[in-house]
Design a protein around this motif. Structure first.
Motif, mmCIF file in Angstrom:
data_model
loop_
_atom_site.group_PDB
_atom_site.id
_atom_site.type_symbol
_atom_site.label_atom_id
_atom_site.label_comp_id
_atom_site.label_asym_id
_atom_site.label_seq_id
_atom_site.Cartn_x
_atom_site.Cartn_y
_atom_site.Cartn_z
ATOM 1 N N ASP A 137 -3.387 -3.106 -9.898
ATOM 2 C CA ASP A 137 -3.091 -3.261 -8.469
ATOM 3 C C ASP A 137 -2.664 -4.693 -8.121
ATOM 4 O O ASP A 137 -2.924 -5.638 -8.870
ATOM 5 N N ASP A 138 -2.100 -4.809 -6.928
ATOM 6 C CA ASP A 138 -1.903 -6.072 -6.189
ATOM 7 C C ASP A 138 -0.738 -6.949 -6.654
ATOM 8 O O ASP A 138 -0.529 -8.025 -6.099
ATOM 9 N N HIS A 188 0.731 0.259 -2.638
ATOM 10 C CA HIS A 188 -0.643 -0.157 -2.310
ATOM 11 C C HIS A 188 -0.652 -0.824 -0.935
ATOM 12 O O HIS A 188 -1.263 -1.861 -0.746
ATOM 13 N N HIS A 192 -1.872 -5.106 2.173
ATOM 14 C CA HIS A 192 -3.228 -4.971 1.635
ATOM 15 C C HIS A 192 -4.267 -4.909 2.755
ATOM 16 O O HIS A 192 -5.402 -5.371 2.609
ATOM 17 N N PRO A 231 -6.158 0.003 -0.364
ATOM 18 C CA PRO A 231 -6.775 -1.294 -0.644
ATOM 19 C C PRO A 231 -8.299 -1.167 -0.569
ATOM 20 O O PRO A 231 -8.828 -0.501 0.327
ATOM 21 N N HIS A 288 -6.305 -5.408 -12.103
ATOM 22 C CA HIS A 288 -5.364 -6.083 -11.194
ATOM 23 C C HIS A 288 -4.419 -6.976 -11.996
ATOM 24 O O HIS A 288 -4.876 -7.950 -12.602
HETATM 25 ZN ZN LIG Z 1 -5.786 -4.119 -4.002
#
Ligand SMILES: [Zn+2]
Length: 354
Positions: A137-138, A188, A192, A231, A288
């Protein structure tokens, strides 16, 4: 006299029928591709159509008819095979003979918005013992995302990425590297935001979802997969219902690496994931690519998974994400408002006196 005459006539009729049958069979063979064409096909296989087809589907679903039809069409027609609707990246040879690799590719029909990851959704138990899905993620983010990509590539394995929309607009070239490496990309949100927060209206939550997908689409230049992760895994019931109407699958996880924690480091990430996966036996692993320590941990973690007998499953969508045109257009306008960086310095700054 009648009997011998009948016998002669019978022989003549039989001879005529045999000759007619031979002629009919010859004409049928003439409709088939010439032997030379088939031999040429066998001598120089065209990897594009058939191997893309193989790569994008579970090989157990391939029937003999699929292969035969592709083969005979390619043999007859001089033109190159038509591109597939969902082009799969070319499968390059793996240089690492002991690589973790990809054991299985599964295709997800996102109709109605199915949920994955046992932390929140227990209906779809599709992984067998010792199977894992790697998810990040992210991103995209300079340094850490390219390092994650390298670690995955060294092990010839594939993962699932949930980029943040804003990050995708900052670093589109890095997100395009993720796509080029053959990984699956969802979204995503745009910024966030915690979609379960009371500060956000239902409409604002929808905007976060849609704008996030549009930003990923804009960065990639092509549609991502209709795969979404909230998130902080903060699932908001009304947004879940909305995702269902948009045929977007929601991803939670089975085990969290906790790689985002302040005291996290590479050793802790490896130990946390291995302890949890050994206990559960399988699952979707949440990490992540935004985190430096995750990139540092990944080469060791992938080796440990391989040594532990774990196998990686790649998840792909049956159909691409259909972003909404109003969000695509609004985002394009918004991006144009930002200071243009495309003008060369010489067109902005001129030395007029020295
Ligand atoms: Zn995230």
């Amino acid at each position: 006299m009648r009997n011998p005459l009948g016998l002669i006539l019978g022989c003549v009729v039989a001879a005529v029928m045999i000759a007619a049958g031979w002629l009919f069979a010859t004409s049928l063979r003439g409709d088939q591709p010439a032997p030379q064409a088939m031999a040429a096909k066998a001598a120089s296989p065209q990897p594009s159509a058939s191997s893309a087809k193989l790569a994008s589907r579970d090989s157990t679903n391939l029937t003999k008819d699929d292969l035969d039809i592709t083969g005979s069409l390619s043999g007859v027609q001089a033109a190159p095979p038509a591109p597939l609707a969902l082009p799969a990246p070319q499968k390059s040879a793996c240089a690492n003979p002991d690589a973790l690799g990809v054991a299985r590719v599964v295709e997800i029909d996102t109709t109605g918005g199915p949920g994955f990851g046992f932390e929140h959704f227990k209906q779809l138990d599709f992984l067998v013992d010792k199977e894992v899905v790697l998810s990040f993620d992210d991103g995209p983010w300079p340094g850490s995302t390219p390092a994650v990509l390298k670690a995955l590539d060294d092990e010839c394995t594939k993962a699932l990425f949930f980029p943040i929309g804003k990050h995708a607009t900052y670093h589109p070239e890095i997100l395009r590297q993720v796509l080029a490496a053959g990984h699956t990309i969802g979204a995503h949100t745009w910024s966030h935001a915690n979609l379960n927060s009371k500060k956000l209206s239902e409409q604002q939550a929808k905007d976060e979802v849609e704008k996030g997908f549009s930003a990923v689409r804009m960065a990639l230049g092509t549609a991502p997969s209709p795969f979404f992760r909230f998130p902080e895994l903060q699932h908001n019931p009304s947004t879940m219902t909305y995702l269902g109407t948009r045929n977007i699958a929601t991803f939670s996880c089975d085990l969290d690496s906790f790689d985002f924690k302040r005291d996290s480091n590479a050793d802790k990430i490896v130990n946390t994931v291995m302890t949890k996966v050994d206990k559960l036996g399988k699952g979707i692993i949440l990490m992540h690519d935004f985190q430096k320590h995750t990139a540092e941990a990944l080469p060791t973690l992938l080796r440990r998974l391989k040594a532990g007998g774990y196998k990686v499953v790649q998840m792909k969508a049956k159909t691409p994400m259909q972003t909404l045109p109003q969000y695509d257009e609004a985002l394009l306008k918004e991006m144009k408002v930002q200071p243009a960086s495309t003008r060369p310095v010489s067109s902005v700054v001129q030395t007029v006196s020295q």
